[in-house]
Design a protein around this motif. Structure first.
Motif, mmCIF file in Angstrom:
data_model
loop_
_atom_site.group_PDB
_atom_site.id
_atom_site.type_symbol
_atom_site.label_atom_id
_atom_site.label_comp_id
_atom_site.label_asym_id
_atom_site.label_seq_id
_atom_site.Cartn_x
_atom_site.Cartn_y
_atom_site.Cartn_z
ATOM 1 N N LYS A 106 40.779 45.178 33.930
ATOM 2 C CA LYS A 106 41.780 46.097 34.477
ATOM 3 C C LYS A 106 41.230 47.489 34.760
ATOM 4 N N TRP A 113 39.306 42.655 38.121
ATOM 5 C CA TRP A 113 40.749 42.554 38.364
ATOM 6 C C TRP A 113 41.059 41.903 39.703
ATOM 7 N N ASP A 117 44.465 39.404 41.427
ATOM 8 C CA ASP A 117 45.477 40.072 42.231
ATOM 9 C C ASP A 117 45.683 39.338 43.559
#
Length: 269
Positions: A106, A113, A117
């Motif tokens: 993150k 990350w 996503d």
């Protein structure tokens, strides 16, 4: 391009992803299974085409693919079912897909990350396999110290030991080089907060239990589970020195360490 499904969740922040070639054609040395020990824990260079300046390296851990992992754990727990093992997971043909297990740290400027996503599921560039990998010997003592996702470096090594113990190694495995189970020992020191938070815990535990029942020394799990008060001693300089000196140095063929930076630095000292 990226592909994943609901079955590939390792824990809350970690998931196995499939990276498929855009034209769906196989690539040289992209494999779902690398026979023998030559490619154990070599790595791939990966970057998102949305952020070409950030490059990360991920080790191969093909045994984390859901079907492969579940098959290994199943037959280790029920060795009488070994004849039903799905050998399709040992397909060493060149593939259009590579599997990598990634933890989401993150960090906005990082890479990890992006695969998690939806808006970042664009094209990725991969290069590999590269590096030396684990390069184990066929016999002798091998010491592995890992914490957290550092365990991923040893998943394919554990899979190789499991296949050898179960008599499931292929001709290609033997030609490429495989362990001698009666002379090989891997001591797996694994540190996690708990079993539930352990990476590849089911495989470690199943292989350890199988070897204990069989009387084999090819694999032994020495866990540290801090929340469960299992071997809670910290892996500090004193503990490391005491542990390493408990082995006869000439018998130790390899020693590996993979964990958070602080842990790796402590071992270096």
């Amino acid at each position: 391009r990226l592909r994943w499904d609901k079955d590939n969740v390792v824990n809350k922040l970690t998931r196995s992803f499939f990276f498929e070639t855009c034209d769906m054609k196989p690539r040289h040395n992209y494999k779902a299974y690398y026979p023998g020990m030559k490619y154990l824990t070599r790595h791939f260079w990966i970057r998102s085409m949305n952020n070409k300046g950030v490059i990360r390296h991920y080790t191969t851990c093909n045994a984390m693919a859901t079907n492969f992992y579940n098959e290994l754990v199943r037959v280790l727990r029920e060795p009488e079912q070994v004849e039903t093992f799905n050998k399709a997971v040992l397909n060493s043909a060149e593939s259009n897909t590579m599997t990598f297990t990634i933890k989401n740290y993150k960090k906005d400027k990082g890479f990890s990350w992006r695969p998690f996503d939806n808006d970042q599921r664009t094209d990725y560039e991969l290069k590999g396999p590269m590096g030396k990998g684990l390069a184990p010997e066929k016999e002798g003592i091998h010491l592995a110290f890992c914490a957290g996702t550092g365990a991923l470096c040893f998943v394919d090594m554990m899979a190789h030991i499991a296949l050898a113990e179960l008599g499931l190694l292929t001709e290609e495995d033997h030609e490429a080089g495989s362990i001698q189970t009666d002379r090989f020992q891997m001591k797996m020191y694994a540190s996690f907060p708990s079993k539930a938070e352990g990476v590849a815990w089911d495989l470690m535990e199943a292989l350890d239990n199988y070897c204990k029942k069989k009387g084999s020394k090819s694999f032994e799990l020495i866990p540290r589970l801090s929340k469960e008060k299992v071997n809670p001693a910290r892996w500090n300089d004193t503990w490391i020195e005491k542990t390493l000196l408990s082995y006869n140095a000439p018998d130790v063929k390899r020693m590996w360490c993979c964990g958070p930076p602080v842990m790796n630095e402590t071992f270096d000292r």
